[in-house]
Design an enzyme around this catalytic site. Structure first.
Site, PDB file in Angstrom:
ATOM      1  N   LYS A 119       0.826  -1.210   0.000  1.00  0.00           N
ATOM      2  CA  LYS A 119       0.000   0.000   0.000  1.00  0.00           C
ATOM      3  C   LYS A 119       0.861   1.261   0.000  1.00  0.00           C
ATOM      4  O   LYS A 119       0.453   2.281  -0.536  1.00  0.00           O
ATOM      5  CB  LYS A 119      -0.994  -0.013   1.171  1.00  0.00           C
ATOM      6  CG  LYS A 119      -2.075  -1.073   0.967  1.00  0.00           C
ATOM      7  CD  LYS A 119      -3.386  -0.754   1.660  1.00  0.00           C
ATOM      8  CE  LYS A 119      -4.453  -1.744   1.179  1.00  0.00           C
ATOM      9  NZ  LYS A 119      -5.720  -1.643   1.884  1.00  0.00           N
ATOM     10  N   LYS A 201      -3.198 -10.169  -6.291  1.00  0.00           N
ATOM     11  CA  LYS A 201      -4.499 -10.556  -5.744  1.00  0.00           C
ATOM     12  C   LYS A 201      -5.603  -9.650  -6.298  1.00  0.00           C
ATOM     13  O   LYS A 201      -5.341  -8.503  -6.672  1.00  0.00           O
ATOM     14  CB  LYS A 201      -4.475 -10.529  -4.212  1.00  0.00           C
ATOM     15  CG  LYS A 201      -4.639  -9.178  -3.571  1.00  0.00           C
ATOM     16  CD  LYS A 201      -5.092  -9.302  -2.104  1.00  0.00           C
ATOM     17  CE  LYS A 201      -5.409  -7.928  -1.549  1.00  0.00           C
ATOM     18  NZ  LYS A 201      -6.176  -7.875  -0.353  1.00  0.00           N
ATOM     19  N   LYS A 204     -10.237  -4.613  -4.438  1.00  0.00           N
ATOM     20  CA  LYS A 204     -11.317  -3.700  -4.801  1.00  0.00           C
ATOM     21  C   LYS A 204     -10.835  -2.288  -5.104  1.00  0.00           C
ATOM     22  O   LYS A 204     -11.599  -1.481  -5.625  1.00  0.00           O
ATOM     23  CB  LYS A 204     -12.413  -3.704  -3.732  1.00  0.00           C
ATOM     24  CG  LYS A 204     -11.975  -3.437  -2.292  1.00  0.00           C
ATOM     25  CD  LYS A 204     -13.202  -3.430  -1.405  1.00  0.00           C
ATOM     26  CE  LYS A 204     -13.052  -4.100  -0.074  1.00  0.00           C
ATOM     27  NZ  LYS A 204     -12.115  -3.494   0.875  1.00  0.00           N
TER      28      LYS A 204
END
Ligand code: AQP
Length: 336
Positions: A119, A201, A204
């Site tokens: 992130k 992965k 969203k």
């Protein structure tokens, strides 16, 4: 007369961030297992809105997504009469315990977390202290309820291990303060991959074509699967290392039909990739249709959603403050 005593149920806790559109990855890795396990445990299912703030959010969208996730929880089959469904920010003990646990969590541990690295790379302009300390808030979520079992996708395994380490560390100073939780990670299909880049992965917060959203219409689902990246061979084989795209489609299909990816491989022997994509589309569409129907009905009654969250917050708060009071006392905070 002989009385039969049933052992008290163990506690299960899990959460999803109310960000973006909930994906098929969230469903297969987490949500679907919540429903499968709900009857056997005392359950808490949380909308992790405080975690969501670790990356920039549009406030109106975050509020909307929180109500929408509550409706999705129920549409997927969670019963708010049996399970506690609530929003993280409605129970202040999460943030309070997180502070205490921050004082028992090492910088080195936090900086090793894969999610922090991923992130930070994705949001290089906003590497904030909340993103760094995300795992201690997650540990607080779980430990606050003396949780035994945490159903999560494989991507959360590392955070769960850190939660266990923190609980064990605190318990070594203050015996039996926390229950040390176990992760429940499905044996197969625990990491659903992106349709456009199957080495990553399904997430969203990535581009829309890379994920199936639980609320996608059938034609959108068919289109996304048709465009899913596979490989230049023709053989349908379950081999996540060498054939991540094809293996991902087999995993999705297997999860929808409650069999193993190897069984799907055997069923589709001799077929082409088009047939695999079609089978995956149709299986996902028929699984999601009743969920989407219930979701639409639930979203039509905003008052019911608000009441569910209010009652969930009250029940969660009652449990949370019992643990927090014990923790404050043990660590030496002056009690009134
Ligand atoms: N691709 C996935 N496969 C299996 N399980 C998954 N989960 C997420 N993606 C997959 C599981 O869903 C639960 C909730 O995830 P989250 O909302 O807390 O956030 P996340 O793990 O960060 O999921 P996303 O989709 O990648 O969200 P963004 O993009 O907002 O960060 C967890 O149990 C997770 O394991």
């Amino acid at each position: 007369m002989e009385t039969t005593q049933t052992a008290p149920k163990k506690t299960l806790y899990s959460a999803i961030q109310p960000t973006g559109s909930i994906t098929l990855g969230n469903y297969i890795g987490a949500l679907r297992n919540f429903v499968l396990l709900a009857d056997d445990f005392d359950c808490l299912f949380c909308m992790a809105d405080l975690h969501a703030l670790t990356v920039r959010q549009d406030p109106a969208a975050l509020r909307r997504n929180t109500a929408s996730l509550a409706a999705l929880y129920m549409a997927c089959g969670l019963d708010p009469e049996k399970s506690i469904i609530y929003c993280q920010s409605h129970v202040p003990e999460h943030a309070e315990l997180a502070w205490i646990l921050n004082c028992f969590t090492y910088m080195g541990e936090l900086s090793r977390m894969t999610q922090f690295k991923d992130k930070s790379a994705k949001h290089a302009d906003n590497i904030n202290a909340g993103l760094f300390a995300y795992p201690s808030l997650m540990a607080a979520d779980i430990l606050l309820y003396q949780t035994n079992l945490v159903p999560v996708g494989a991507d959360q395994k590392q955070h769960l291990e850190l939660t266990r380490d923190i609980a064990t560390r605190v318990n070594s100073l203050y015996p039996n303060l926390f229950t040390v939780p176990e992760a429940y990670i499905p044996k197969t299909s625990a990491r659903i991959r992106s349709l456009s880049d199957p080495t990553r992965k399904m997430s969203k917060s990535d581009a829309e074509d890379s994920y199936i959203a639980l609320l996608d219409a059938p034609d959108v689902i068919r289109r996304k699967f048709r465009r899913a990246v596979t490989d230049s061979e023709t053989e349908i084989r379950y081999d996540p290392e060498n054939k991540p795209g094809v293996s991902n489609l087999l995993s999705i299909l297997a999860a929808m039909e409650n069999v193993t990816p190897e069984e799907e491989e055997a069923k589709l022997k001799g077929c082409n990739y088009g047939a695999l994509k079609e089978a995956a589309s149709e299986a996902v569409i028929s699984t999601l249709a009743p969920i989407q129907e219930r979701y639409q009905a639930l979203m039509g009654d905003k008052e019911h959603i608000a009441n569910t969250l209010k009652s969930g917050a009250e029940r969660a708060h009652y449990l949370a403050q019992k643990t927090l009071r014990k923790v404050y006392k043990k660590v030496g905070l002056y009690q009134l």
